[in-house]
Design an enzyme around this catalytic site. Structure first.
Site, mmCIF file in Angstrom:
data_model
loop_
_atom_site.group_PDB
_atom_site.id
_atom_site.type_symbol
_atom_site.label_atom_id
_atom_site.label_comp_id
_atom_site.label_asym_id
_atom_site.label_seq_id
_atom_site.Cartn_x
_atom_site.Cartn_y
_atom_site.Cartn_z
ATOM 1 C CE LYS A 87 4.934 -10.506 -12.649
ATOM 2 N NZ LYS A 87 3.485 -10.250 -12.605
ATOM 3 C CD GLN A 123 1.305 -8.781 -15.238
ATOM 4 O OE1 GLN A 123 1.770 -9.778 -14.696
ATOM 5 N NE2 GLN A 123 1.522 -7.570 -14.757
ATOM 6 C CG ASP A 178 -0.387 -12.526 -8.984
ATOM 7 O OD1 ASP A 178 0.714 -12.072 -8.639
ATOM 8 O OD2 ASP A 178 -0.850 -12.438 -10.130
HETATM 9 N N1 GUN Z 1 -0.272 -6.077 -12.496
HETATM 10 C C1 GUN Z 1 0.471 -5.240 -11.727
HETATM 11 N N2 GUN Z 1 1.033 -5.924 -10.718
HETATM 12 C C2 GUN Z 1 0.625 -7.217 -10.848
HETATM 13 C C3 GUN Z 1 0.884 -8.396 -10.111
HETATM 14 O O1 GUN Z 1 1.592 -8.417 -9.090
HETATM 15 N N3 GUN Z 1 0.301 -9.520 -10.585
HETATM 16 C C4 GUN Z 1 -0.482 -9.536 -11.678
HETATM 17 N N4 GUN Z 1 -1.025 -10.686 -12.050
HETATM 18 N N5 GUN Z 1 -0.746 -8.455 -12.385
HETATM 19 C C5 GUN Z 1 -0.184 -7.300 -11.968
#
Ligand code: GUN
Length: 293
Positions: free
Chosen positions: A52, A96, A119
Site C-alpha cells: 500500500k 491493518q 477502508d
Molecule cells: N486486512 C485484510 N484486508 C484488509 C483491508 O482491506 N484493510 C485493512 N485495514 N486490513 C485488512
C-alpha cells in the site's frame, strides 16, 4: 475463458489517479496523504501494508507508515488514532487487520473518524453503504465491482452466490451486488459454514464470489458451464519446490474451475491488486472532499 486481469486494471486505475495527482501538483494543491497503522509483525499484514505504501509512492501520494509493537495496548492504539483523526495533513488512514488479541477490533474501527476511514469499516460508513449514500466503499468489494464493470460482465438479474459473510468482503459484497448500481441488480445468495446443500447452490450460480479463506475449496464439479468466478482468497500453502517454502493459493481450484468458467480471476494478480487501487481511489476522494470543505 477470459482472465479478469486485476493487475492490468489496477495499473490502469493507478495511472488515472497519478494523472489527477499531477494536475493537483501543477495547480499547487496539496497531494493526498494516506497513513497506515500496522500493529505487530504478521508476515502477510506486513506484505500488504508495504504494498500500500509503495503504491502511494508510485502515484505521487504522500504516505506515512506507523509501526507499533505486537504488545501495544488498546489504549495506546486508540491514542494514535486520535492523533491521526486530528492531523489536518492526513486525508485518510487505515489500521491493518487482524489486530493482536488484546485489542478489541470493533472498538478501534469505531474510533476512526468516518471522514478519514478510507477502508470504509466504520459503522457510519457501513450504514451509508447499505443505504446507498455517498461513502468510502470497502476496498476489496469496491475493487470487485470495478473489475466486473470494466470487463462489462453482465450482473443484472444474474444469480450471484457470495461464499463467506465477513464484514470486510462477503457481507458488503452481497449488499452491493443486490443494489441498483453498476455491477449490481443481481439476485444474491450468501452461503457460509452452516449452509446446507452447498453444491446445489453453487451449481446454480451465474457468478460466484469466493471469500471463505479455505484454499482451493471451490472445485470444477461445484460450478456450471460459463460461470463467472471471483476468487478473493489468498492463503500461503506449503510448497517445497518454492524458494520461500510456500505458494499462494486462492479459495478456487483454478485448474478445474477455469475449464468451465467464462471469466475468472487469478491468484495472485486478480482481486489483490484491485484492493490497493481502490484504497488509493478512496484516499483521493477524501482529499477532494477535504478540499471542498
Ligand atoms: N486486512 C485484510 N484486508 C484488509 C483491508 O482491506 N484493510 C485493512 N485495514 N486490513 C485488512
Amino acid at each position: 475463458m477470459t482472465i479478469l486481469d486485476g493487475k492490468k486494471v489496477s495499473n490502469d486505475i493507478k495511472n488515472e489517479i497519478a494523472e489527477q495527482v499531477s494536475v493537483m501538483v501543477a495547480n499547487g494543491e496539496k497531494v493526498p496523504h494516506l497513513a497506515a497503522v500496522l500493529v505487530g509483525s504478521d508476515g502477510a499484514s506486513m506484505t500488504y501494508v508495504n504494498a500500500k505504501v509503495k503504491a502511494c509512492e508510485r502515484i505521487g501520494f504522500k504516505s506515512t507508515l506507523i509501526e507499533l509493537p505486537e504488545h501495544t495496548t488498546e489504549a495506546e492504539l486508540l491514542e494514535k488514532i486520535a492523533i491521526l483523526n486530528t492531523d489536518a495533513d492526513i486525508d485518510g488512514f487505515i489500521v491493518q487487520l487482524p489486530l493482536p488479541k488484546q485489542i478489541d477490533e470493533q472498538k478501534v474501527l469505531m474510533a476512526i473518524d468516518p471522514d478519514k476511514d478510507v477502508d470504509g469499516f466504520h459503522p457510519t460508513n457501513v450504514g451509508r453503504m447499505a443505504l446507498d449514500l455517498p461513502t468510502f466503499l470497502p476496498a476489496t468489494p469496491y475493487g470487485i465491482m470495478e473489475l466486473l464493470e470494466r470487463y462489462k460482465v453482465e450482473t443484472s438479474g444474474k444469480n450471484v452466490v457470495v461464499m463467506g459473510r465477513s464484514h470486510i468482503v462477503g457481507r458488503p459484497m452481497s449488499i452491493l451486488m443486490s443494489q441498483k448500481r453498476k455491477a449490481g441488480d443481481a439476485t444474491v445468495t450468501v452461503v457460509h459454514s452452516r449452509s446446507k446443500n452447498l453444491e446445489a447452490i453453487t451449481k446454480a450460480a451465474d457468478i460466484i464470489v469466493a471469500a471463505i479463506g479455505i484454499s482451493e475449496f471451490l472445485t470444477g464439479d461445484m460450478v456450471k458451464e460459463d460461470v463467472v468466478v471471483i476468487d478473493v482468497g489468498i492463503t500461503r500453502v506449503p510448497d517445497t519446490t518454492k524458494k520461500n517454502g510456500y505458494r499462494l493459493a486462492g479459495d478456487v481450484h483454478f485448474e478445474s474451475v477455469s475449464k468451465k468458467a467464462s471469466y475468472i480471476t487469478p491468484v495472485p494478480g486478480g482481486v489483490g491488486p484491485m484492493t490497493i487501487a481502490m484504497l488509493l481511489k478512496n484516499t483521493l476522494l477524501s482529499r477532494e472532499r477535504h478540499n471542498a470543505k
